[in-house]
Design a protein around this motif. Structure first.
Motif, PDB file in Angstrom:
ATOM      1  N   LYS A 212      14.341   7.993  -5.506  1.00  0.00           N
ATOM      2  CA  LYS A 212      15.213   7.886  -5.048  1.00  0.00           C
ATOM      3  C   LYS A 212      16.477   6.895  -6.762  1.00  0.00           C
ATOM      4  O   LYS A 212      15.381   6.281  -7.299  1.00  0.00           O
ATOM      5  CB  LYS A 212      16.333   6.584  -3.781  1.00  0.00           C
ATOM      6  N   ALA A 213      17.394   7.483  -7.148  1.00  0.00           N
ATOM      7  CA  ALA A 213      18.074   7.053  -8.462  1.00  0.00           C
ATOM      8  C   ALA A 213      20.079   6.659  -8.339  1.00  0.00           C
ATOM      9  O   ALA A 213      20.134   7.278  -6.503  1.00  0.00           O
ATOM     10  CB  ALA A 213      18.665   8.359  -8.861  1.00  0.00           C
ATOM     11  N   LYS A 214      20.376   5.240  -8.226  1.00  0.00           N
ATOM     12  CA  LYS A 214      21.199   4.795  -8.108  1.00  0.00           C
ATOM     13  C   LYS A 214      22.224   5.639  -8.966  1.00  0.00           C
ATOM     14  O   LYS A 214      22.030   5.696 -10.214  1.00  0.00           O
ATOM     15  CB  LYS A 214      21.458   3.650  -8.213  1.00  0.00           C
ATOM     16  N   GLY A 215      23.236   6.464  -8.534  1.00  0.00           N
ATOM     17  CA  GLY A 215      24.314   7.022  -8.813  1.00  0.00           C
ATOM     18  C   GLY A 215      24.517   8.361 -10.013  1.00  0.00           C
ATOM     19  O   GLY A 215      22.937   9.423 -10.268  1.00  0.00           O
ATOM     20  N   LYS A 216      24.982   9.281  -9.461  1.00  0.00           N
ATOM     21  CA  LYS A 216      24.840  10.735 -10.317  1.00  0.00           C
ATOM     22  C   LYS A 216      24.649  11.154 -11.642  1.00  0.00           C
ATOM     23  O   LYS A 216      23.439  11.795 -11.385  1.00  0.00           O
ATOM     24  CB  LYS A 216      26.309  11.065 -10.492  1.00  0.00           C
ATOM     25  N   LYS A 217      24.944   9.885 -12.461  1.00  0.00           N
ATOM     26  CA  LYS A 217      24.265  10.630 -13.473  1.00  0.00           C
ATOM     27  C   LYS A 217      22.700  10.089 -14.003  1.00  0.00           C
ATOM     28  O   LYS A 217      22.234  10.734 -14.424  1.00  0.00           O
ATOM     29  CB  LYS A 217      24.970   9.308 -15.199  1.00  0.00           C
ATOM     30  N   ALA A 218      22.271   9.282 -13.346  1.00  0.00           N
ATOM     31  CA  ALA A 218      21.270   8.372 -13.170  1.00  0.00           C
ATOM     32  C   ALA A 218      20.155   9.873 -12.322  1.00  0.00           C
ATOM     33  O   ALA A 218      18.916  10.018 -12.494  1.00  0.00           O
ATOM     34  CB  ALA A 218      20.550   7.550 -12.584  1.00  0.00           C
ATOM     35  N   ALA A 219      20.669  10.275 -10.739  1.00  0.00           N
ATOM     36  CA  ALA A 219      19.250  11.504 -10.422  1.00  0.00           C
ATOM     37  C   ALA A 219      19.802  12.498 -11.274  1.00  0.00           C
ATOM     38  O   ALA A 219      18.758  13.542 -11.206  1.00  0.00           O
ATOM     39  CB  ALA A 219      20.935  11.638  -8.799  1.00  0.00           C
ATOM     40  N   ILE A 220      20.922  13.448 -11.721  1.00  0.00           N
ATOM     41  CA  ILE A 220      21.129  14.078 -12.977  1.00  0.00           C
ATOM     42  C   ILE A 220      20.150  13.572 -14.575  1.00  0.00           C
ATOM     43  O   ILE A 220      18.932  14.837 -14.666  1.00  0.00           O
ATOM     44  CB  ILE A 220      22.123  14.616 -13.981  1.00  0.00           C
ATOM     45  N   GLU A 221      19.676  12.578 -14.783  1.00  0.00           N
ATOM     46  CA  GLU A 221      18.850  12.141 -15.098  1.00  0.00           C
ATOM     47  C   GLU A 221      17.482  12.256 -15.185  1.00  0.00           C
ATOM     48  O   GLU A 221      16.075  13.405 -15.803  1.00  0.00           O
ATOM     49  CB  GLU A 221      19.045  11.492 -16.391  1.00  0.00           C
ATOM     50  N   ALA A 222      17.179  11.752 -13.919  1.00  0.00           N
ATOM     51  CA  ALA A 222      15.927  11.778 -13.575  1.00  0.00           C
ATOM     52  C   ALA A 222      15.438  13.569 -12.811  1.00  0.00           C
ATOM     53  O   ALA A 222      14.277  13.781 -12.944  1.00  0.00           O
ATOM     54  CB  ALA A 222      15.822  10.756 -12.278  1.00  0.00           C
ATOM     55  N   THR A 223      16.681  14.056 -13.089  1.00  0.00           N
ATOM     56  CA  THR A 223      16.060  15.743 -12.299  1.00  0.00           C
ATOM     57  C   THR A 223      16.299  16.261 -13.186  1.00  0.00           C
ATOM     58  O   THR A 223      14.829  17.106 -13.146  1.00  0.00           O
ATOM     59  CB  THR A 223      17.028  16.220 -11.880  1.00  0.00           C
ATOM     60  N   VAL A 224      16.545  16.039 -14.773  1.00  0.00           N
ATOM     61  CA  VAL A 224      16.188  17.110 -15.670  1.00  0.00           C
ATOM     62  C   VAL A 224      14.555  16.553 -16.147  1.00  0.00           C
ATOM     63  O   VAL A 224      14.008  17.104 -16.480  1.00  0.00           O
ATOM     64  CB  VAL A 224      16.267  16.755 -16.333  1.00  0.00           C
ATOM     65  N   LYS A 225      14.664  14.990 -15.984  1.00  0.00           N
ATOM     66  CA  LYS A 225      13.296  14.699 -17.071  1.00  0.00           C
ATOM     67  C   LYS A 225      11.843  15.676 -15.943  1.00  0.00           C
ATOM     68  O   LYS A 225      11.533  15.142 -16.483  1.00  0.00           O
ATOM     69  CB  LYS A 225      13.012  13.108 -17.108  1.00  0.00           C
ATOM     70  N   TYR A 226      12.224  15.188 -14.781  1.00  0.00           N
ATOM     71  CA  TYR A 226      11.321  15.862 -13.562  1.00  0.00           C
ATOM     72  C   TYR A 226      10.885  17.135 -13.713  1.00  0.00           C
ATOM     73  O   TYR A 226       9.582  17.433 -13.860  1.00  0.00           O
ATOM     74  CB  TYR A 226      11.994  15.431 -12.083  1.00  0.00           C
ATOM     75  N   ILE A 227      11.770  18.317 -14.142  1.00  0.00           N
ATOM     76  CA  ILE A 227      11.631  19.696 -14.400  1.00  0.00           C
ATOM     77  C   ILE A 227      11.139  19.146 -15.946  1.00  0.00           C
ATOM     78  O   ILE A 227      10.365  20.340 -15.739  1.00  0.00           O
ATOM     79  CB  ILE A 227      13.151  20.324 -14.559  1.00  0.00           C
ATOM     80  N   GLU A 228      11.413  18.823 -16.963  1.00  0.00           N
ATOM     81  CA  GLU A 228      10.470  19.106 -18.402  1.00  0.00           C
ATOM     82  C   GLU A 228       8.659  18.483 -17.844  1.00  0.00           C
ATOM     83  O   GLU A 228       8.476  19.647 -18.479  1.00  0.00           O
ATOM     84  CB  GLU A 228      10.971  17.947 -19.360  1.00  0.00           C
ATOM     85  N   LYS A 229       8.634  17.462 -17.262  1.00  0.00           N
ATOM     86  CA  LYS A 229       7.101  17.261 -16.273  1.00  0.00           C
ATOM     87  C   LYS A 229       6.179  18.164 -15.844  1.00  0.00           C
ATOM     88  O   LYS A 229       5.159  18.413 -16.492  1.00  0.00           O
ATOM     89  CB  LYS A 229       7.037  15.786 -16.404  1.00  0.00           C
ATOM     90  N   THR A 230       7.096  18.937 -15.450  1.00  0.00           N
ATOM     91  CA  THR A 230       6.126  20.352 -14.242  1.00  0.00           C
ATOM     92  C   THR A 230       7.020  21.320 -14.899  1.00  0.00           C
ATOM     93  O   THR A 230       5.581  22.528 -13.990  1.00  0.00           O
ATOM     94  CB  THR A 230       7.084  19.486 -13.039  1.00  0.00           C
ATOM     95  N   ILE A 231       7.281  22.134 -15.110  1.00  0.00           N
ATOM     96  CA  ILE A 231       8.323  23.578 -15.481  1.00  0.00           C
ATOM     97  C   ILE A 231       6.770  24.619 -16.401  1.00  0.00           C
ATOM     98  O   ILE A 231       6.258  23.472 -17.258  1.00  0.00           O
ATOM     99  CB  ILE A 231       9.217  23.795 -16.036  1.00  0.00           C
TER     100      ILE A 231
END
Length: 310
Positions: A212-231
């Motif tokens: 769980k991320a707090k706020g839109k900016k943190a959620a998008i940042e976590a999403t992009v980092k996750y994609i970077e590590k799994t794509i």
């Protein structure tokens, strides 16, 4: 090698433009039941209601909207139309763990094939939903256009299926509460402080919250980092982004993915009424081919914990 038609069900959430891009000729509609008991055909377009009106309506408590798949007879009718034209068929469905669509397709094929001895029907269970499923449909179109046979296309999809990921936040926690997925108290507190659950798809086609991320900016940042590590091989694939009444956020996510990951392309699609009834408003998530998902998402959970600093 005989020609074949790809027939997904409506829950693939592929827009007119996307279907045209990948040369997807047809799909199988379903049914949506309205609060007054009347029924509409579930299509990949907003033809009887706007998306804004729809998501506003389903946010109401006990809204009365529900969905049902195409019947065996309806699927048979669609199959017969193409069999009569000399096509073999690749039928693709939403996860069999979420709907009876796959089993209905299998039954329809069993009833028709004795009448069409020179034709073939293969039924593919995506074990996914929405654009996780839609991504596999577009890959099937790419395989077909490369000249793969019906059987080889099916085999390639089987290999890809456990590698399809989802990642992105869900903002409207009150809708989740209305579906009984979280308590009203958690929804109130989560919305109050801006909590965004982040989830990947599991092996039956439902979403597992990994953090769980707090706020839109943190959620998008976590999403992009996750994609970077799994794509895997981003430059060779299209990333899809689905949203439910979050077009602005979907475009922000697209911009960040373009900057940091630079895939072959990024395609944004809405979720239409069939999946939207169950997802609700507030979703914006990316769908892509990555490393094979681990059992119970153990490895993916570890990746998200590291991203969130846990």
């Amino acid at each position: 090698m005989n020609k074949f038609i790809i027939l997904p069900d409506v829950t693939c959430d592929l827009s007119d433009e996307t279907r045209e891009k990948f040369n997807l000729k047809d799909y199988i509609p379903s049914h949506i039941i309205l609060p007054d008991g009347s029924e509409r055909t579930g299509k990949l377009k907003w033809d009887w209601i706007t998306s804004t009106e729809f998501y506003k309506a389903i946010k109401k408590k006990n809204n009365g909207y529900s969905t049902s798949p195409a019947s065996i007879e309806e699927i048979k009718e669609k199959f017969k139309f193409y069999l009569d034209q000399g096509y073999d068929i690749l039928f693709m469905s939403i996860s069999s763990k979420l709907s009876g669509t796959y089993n209905f397709g299998v039954k329809a094929s069993e009833e028709l094939l004795p009448l069409y001895k020179d034709r073939k029907i293969l039924c593919f269970d995506s074990l996914r939903y929405s654009l996780c499923f839609g991504l596999l449909v577009t890959k099937a179109c790419e395989f077909r256009d490369r000249g793969l046979s019906l059987e080889d296309t099916y085999d390639e999809l089987i290999k890809l299926r456990p590698c399809v990921h989802q990642m992105g936040p869900m903002e409207d926690l009150f809708f989740l509460a209305s579906k009984g997925r979280i308590s009203n108290g958690k929804a109130f507190m989560g919305n109050l402080i801006g909590i965004r659950p982040l989830g990947d798809i599991n092996n039956v086609g439902t979403t597992t919250v990994l953090g769980k991320a707090k706020g839109k900016k943190a959620a998008i940042e976590a999403t992009v980092k996750y994609i970077e590590k799994t794509i895997v091989n981003p430059k060779d694939q299209y990333i899809f982004i689905a949203h439910t009444e979050r077009e602005e956020e979907a475009n922000l996510l697209k911009e960040k993915i373009e900057e940091r990951i630079a895939p072959k392309g990024i395609i944004i699609n809405e979720c239409y009424c069939m999946t939207g009834t169950n997802i609700g408003p507030g979703l914006y998530a990316a769908y892509y081919i990555g490393k094979e998902l681990s059992e119970n998402l153990v490895e993916e959970q570890q990746i998200m914990n590291e991203i969130l600093g846990k």
